[in-house]
Scaffold this motif. Structure first.
Motif, short mmCIF file in Angstrom:
data_model
loop_
_atom_site.label_atom_id
_atom_site.label_comp_id
_atom_site.label_asym_id
_atom_site.label_seq_id
_atom_site.Cartn_x
_atom_site.Cartn_y
_atom_site.Cartn_z
N ILE A 45 0.96 -1.15 -0.07
CA ILE A 45 0.10 -0.03 -0.09
C ILE A 45 0.90 1.21 -0.03
O ILE A 45 2.07 1.51 0.72
CB ILE A 45 -0.94 0.20 1.37
N GLY A 46 0.69 2.25 -0.94
CA GLY A 46 1.15 3.50 -0.78
C GLY A 46 0.08 4.51 -0.75
O GLY A 46 -1.09 4.47 -0.90
N SER A 47 0.22 5.68 0.20
CA SER A 47 -1.04 6.47 0.50
C SER A 47 -0.30 7.84 0.82
O SER A 47 0.80 8.00 1.36
CB SER A 47 -1.49 5.90 1.80
N ASP A 48 -1.06 8.80 0.43
CA ASP A 48 -0.93 10.35 0.92
C ASP A 48 -2.17 10.69 1.86
O ASP A 48 -2.32 12.10 1.83
CB ASP A 48 -0.36 11.27 -0.10
N ILE A 49 -2.84 9.76 2.29
CA ILE A 49 -4.20 10.17 3.00
C ILE A 49 -5.21 10.53 1.88
O ILE A 49 -6.18 9.83 2.07
CB ILE A 49 -4.06 11.33 3.99
N ASP A 50 -5.13 11.44 1.10
CA ASP A 50 -6.00 11.91 0.09
C ASP A 50 -6.21 10.59 -0.95
O ASP A 50 -7.48 10.46 -1.29
CB ASP A 50 -5.73 13.03 -0.79
N LEU A 51 -5.06 10.04 -1.19
CA LEU A 51 -5.18 8.95 -2.37
C LEU A 51 -4.36 7.63 -1.70
O LEU A 51 -3.18 7.99 -1.32
CB LEU A 51 -4.44 9.42 -3.49
N SER A 52 -5.03 6.52 -1.88
CA SER A 52 -4.15 5.33 -1.44
C SER A 52 -4.64 4.16 -2.68
O SER A 52 -5.43 4.30 -3.09
CB SER A 52 -5.01 4.75 -0.05
N ILE A 53 -3.24 3.47 -2.76
CA ILE A 53 -3.38 2.49 -3.90
C ILE A 53 -2.73 1.23 -3.05
O ILE A 53 -1.73 1.18 -2.43
CB ILE A 53 -2.23 3.04 -4.91
N GLU A 54 -3.63 0.31 -3.15
CA GLU A 54 -3.21 -1.14 -2.78
C GLU A 54 -3.17 -2.20 -4.09
O GLU A 54 -3.84 -2.16 -4.81
CB GLU A 54 -4.29 -1.55 -1.92
N THR A 55 -2.19 -2.94 -3.92
CA THR A 55 -1.93 -3.87 -4.82
C THR A 55 -1.39 -5.28 -4.19
O THR A 55 -0.66 -5.24 -3.26
CB THR A 55 -1.17 -3.43 -6.02
N LYS A 56 -1.71 -6.29 -5.13
CA LYS A 56 -1.20 -7.61 -4.23
C LYS A 56 -0.53 -8.54 -5.42
O LYS A 56 -0.65 -8.26 -6.64
CB LYS A 56 -2.38 -8.52 -3.87
N ILE A 57 0.74 -9.06 -4.99
CA ILE A 57 1.30 -10.23 -5.90
C ILE A 57 1.52 -11.39 -5.14
O ILE A 57 1.38 -11.54 -3.77
CB ILE A 57 2.87 -9.50 -6.45
N ASN A 58 1.81 -12.54 -6.00
CA ASN A 58 1.86 -13.82 -5.43
C ASN A 58 3.45 -13.88 -4.49
O ASN A 58 4.21 -13.31 -5.55
CB ASN A 58 1.67 -14.95 -6.45
N ALA A 59 3.54 -14.52 -3.77
CA ALA A 59 4.95 -14.82 -3.11
C ALA A 59 5.02 -16.04 -2.35
O ALA A 59 3.93 -16.47 -2.02
CB ALA A 59 5.22 -13.52 -2.15
N ASN A 60 6.22 -16.47 -2.05
CA ASN A 60 6.32 -17.63 -1.32
C ASN A 60 6.59 -17.22 0.13
O ASN A 60 7.71 -16.59 0.47
CB ASN A 60 7.50 -18.51 -1.71
N ILE A 61 5.58 -17.20 0.95
CA ILE A 61 5.64 -16.63 2.29
C ILE A 61 6.23 -17.59 3.20
O ILE A 61 5.41 -18.66 3.59
CB ILE A 61 4.17 -16.04 2.73
N ILE A 62 7.41 -17.52 3.86
CA ILE A 62 7.93 -18.43 4.90
C ILE A 62 7.43 -18.04 6.17
O ILE A 62 7.23 -18.85 6.89
CB ILE A 62 9.57 -18.54 4.68
N GLU A 63 7.46 -16.86 6.37
CA GLU A 63 7.02 -16.21 7.88
C GLU A 63 6.06 -15.07 7.59
O GLU A 63 6.75 -14.24 6.78
CB GLU A 63 8.19 -15.85 8.62
N SER A 64 4.97 -14.99 8.17
CA SER A 64 4.08 -13.90 7.95
C SER A 64 4.54 -12.40 8.65
O SER A 64 5.28 -12.81 9.57
CB SER A 64 2.43 -13.88 7.78
N GLY A 65 4.17 -11.46 8.25
CA GLY A 65 4.46 -10.12 9.12
C GLY A 65 4.14 -8.95 8.50
O GLY A 65 3.75 -9.10 7.09
#
Length: 366
Positions: A45-65
């Protein structure tokens, strides 16, 4: 947190969310990118309060966080790494280790809990529109947004749905742009979206018939484009009653080849750049439009064949305003309607009735 992913996927995701990171926010945390690793997916996520953009990609998650990393330096590091798998893991001392082939970076990260959460948007007021249609509508209006902040409402585009017709309208005091398309909905809405938001949305939209889902709340708009979501604050205030500005009658109508007119104005405006507001004059006669411009550099005369209905006319324009309109029109022939040398000129397509542009003339000293 520990994960691996492809460099190209991560780089593309960073470049999408960076569009919302302006570096002008009073909150230092917003100079960073929020990254959450969970369920074999990376959410950025990137944001400047007025505008926020969220995107997702596949990844091999070994440990979440979840962490926040400086947008600029993180983006530069990933961009310059080899095209291979990247491994990222958090270590002690609030830092992450980024590894790719023989490169190892150690980068400080911030606490993700301080990153503001996205506004909650439910789906009461939802519209669907093909991405390519929305992209064209933004392109066809955004050039006419006011750049001057003195009237904040004019730095946005009116998004209006009535009777299954979506109108997008922008005006800056010198020209007015209207694009309209059919939209299959019983709902109606009128809201003003910041021009900056729509220009960023247009960069993410694809030229396809894939659907963009648009949801409104009282203060926000959400564009859901599959894996990417863009949320923006709406502008407050009343937009100008634009329909009252559009002339309903005209004295002469010109039909002209769009590309020939555009080329003629572009050449004429080479002489118009000399500090006189890009001024070009149009002499509209029976079968031709003569475009002239003169300055201290010299003078130019262009002639374009036209089909004229009505009387002859002499009128002058800032060439930039006419060119901005012609460049985004996609039909071979356009229609120009005039009432007088001091009234706005209306430009529209000859065949398809999906746009209307108004350009104010420049008054000439007698």
């Amino acid at each position: 947190m520990k994960f691996t992913c492809e460099k190209s996927n991560l780089q593309e995701a960073i470049s999408i969310v960076q569009k919302a990171v302006t570096g002008r926010s009073p909150m230092p945390i917003l100079e960073g990118i929020f990254i959450e690793a969970i369920n074999n997916e990376l959410r950025l996520i990137g944001s400047d309060i007025d505008l926020s953009i969220e995107t997702k990609i596949n990844a091999n998650i070994i440990e979440s966080g979840r962490i926040v990393v400086d947008s600029k330096i993180f983006g530069e590091i990933i961009r310059k790494l080899p095209n291979d798998e990247i491994a990222i893991e958090t270590t002690e001392n609030n830092s992450i280790i980024i590894t790719c082939q023989n490169s190892i970076f150690n980068l400080i990260h911030l606490n993700a809990d301080e990153f503001p959460s996205l506004p909650n948007i439910d789906d009461d007021m939802m519209f669907v529109i093909p991405q390519s249609t929305l992209k064209n509508m933004i392109r066809g209006t955004s050039f006419a947004i006011a750049q001057d902040e003195t009237r904040p409402i004019l730095t946005g585009i009116l998004f209006e749905i009535n009777d299954k017709m979506l109108n997008m309208v922008a005006l800056d005091g010198y020209r007015l742009a209207i694009r309209n398309e059919y939209i299959d909905t019983e709902n109606s809405i009128s809201a003003v979206i910041p021009g900056k938001t729509l220009n960023e949305v247009a960069k993410v939209l694809e030229d396809t018939n894939e659907i963009a889902n648009i949801t409104f709340t009282t203060n926000h708009i959400l564009f859901n484009l599959g894996v990417t979501k863009i949320i923006s604050r709406l502008l407050e205030g009343e937009f100008i009653k634009y329909s009252s500005i559009i002339p309903q009658e005209f004295n002469l109508k010109v039909t002209v080849n769009k590309q020939k007119l555009q080329n003629g104005i572009e050449r004429a405006s080479l002489m118009a750049k000399e500090g006189n507001a890009n001024l070009i004059k149009l002499d509209i006669e029976d079968e031709s439009m003569v475009i002239t411009s003169n300055s201290q550099l010299g003078k130019v005369r262009e002639e374009v064949a036209i089909n004229l209905q009505g009387t002859t006319l002499q009128i002058a324009f800032n060439s930039k305003y006419l060119l901005d309109v012609l460049k985004i029109m996609d039909e071979e022939e356009v229609v120009m309607e005039f009432s007088s040398s001091v009234s706005p000129c209306v430009v529209k397509n000859k065949e398809k009735n999906n746009c209307k542009y108004l350009v104010l003339p420049v008054r000439l000293a007698k």
